[in-house]
Design an enzyme around this catalytic site. Sequence first.
Site, PDB file in Angstrom:
ATOM      1  N   CYS A  91      -2.866   2.942   9.099  1.00 47.92           N
ATOM      2  CA  CYS A  91      -3.864   1.937   8.711  1.00 47.92           C
ATOM      3  C   CYS A  91      -5.040   1.881   9.682  1.00 47.92           C
ATOM      4  O   CYS A  91      -6.150   1.497   9.290  1.00 47.92           O
ATOM      5  CB  CYS A  91      -3.234   0.543   8.672  1.00 47.92           C
ATOM      6  SG  CYS A  91      -1.950   0.314   7.441  1.00 47.92           S
ATOM      7  N   HIS A 122       0.862  -1.190   0.000  1.00 47.18           N
ATOM      8  CA  HIS A 122       0.000   0.000   0.000  1.00 47.18           C
ATOM      9  C   HIS A 122       0.892   1.233   0.000  1.00 47.18           C
ATOM     10  O   HIS A 122       1.987   1.227   0.593  1.00 47.18           O
ATOM     11  CB  HIS A 122      -0.858   0.061   1.264  1.00 47.18           C
ATOM     12  CG  HIS A 122      -2.147  -0.677   1.192  1.00 47.18           C
ATOM     13  ND1 HIS A 122      -2.781  -1.167   2.321  1.00 47.18           N
ATOM     14  CD2 HIS A 122      -2.955  -0.998   0.156  1.00 47.18           C
ATOM     15  CE1 HIS A 122      -3.908  -1.765   1.974  1.00 47.18           C
ATOM     16  NE2 HIS A 122      -4.033  -1.684   0.666  1.00 47.18           N
TER      17      HIS A 122
END
Length: 298
Positions: free
Chosen positions: A292, A196
């Site tokens: 996150c 990511h």
Amino acid sequence: MAQVITSADQIDFTVDERPSMPLPTEVLMVRPLHFSVDYVINPHMADQVGKVDKIEANNEWELVRSLFDQVGMNIHVIEDQEGLPDMVFCANQSLPYIDEDGNEHVFMSIMHADERKDEVPYIEQWYRQNGYKIHFLDEDNISDFEGCGDAIWHTGKRLLWGGYGYRSSLEAYETISDTFDVPILALELVDESFYHLDTCFCVLDEDTALIYPEAFTNEGLEMINKMFDTVIQASKYEAEELFACNASCPDGRNVIIQQGCTDVNKNLRDNGFSVHEVSTYEFLKSGGSVFCMKMLLW
């Protein structure tokens, strides 16, 4: 009209020329009651199945929550769901936006892994209850898009950075750029440990970013260096083992970051940032840390 940029020579504006966007004041978090490592969908999860200490994970989550509260953010909490152990990583299921008239929008994600697809409706329900205009990508033409795990707003500007290559498709950004009427600087990711964008790229303020350079192509690095006056580089150890670049700087001043990132933290302080260290070791087992574990909202 969509503007998705993949190289520095395509950039025809400066950061200063982009319209301003309010800084977020709200944080959405998902309680980690059911958090665990039950499967392997990234390299960090290998050998970690069944090894999460749930009591410690909850303690870590509470401390992250308290730090966002301490820096002045208003926190909203969603309960997680049995059978969705990664739902706690609520940066991934959506991409919110506030337009120039103050209207709140959100694109819902198309999760890459089947194990995580059922998380999205629960997050969508919260947005519906809170008056957001909901947007969807065409799943017949776009294979995946994982929200703010890969799509990161440039602090205070109507400008979006978009990672692609592992969990999000480049094609998704055409629709997002066209719908929100913002340019998107698309960065190809080339190291599976940094699957990511939020694992290797952290926008700190309008002029400063924290990155792990080896996660990007040369074209991506050229774009980053063109758009930021200061680029702090994390070492492989601090980026890969401690998720230094998965820090969060919600207000352009205070950086919440996994503890132990000695070199990065010195550079942050040298550049005028206040550093708030927190343990997220249990969440690192699943390939996530501070960024996150939250969604910034307006």
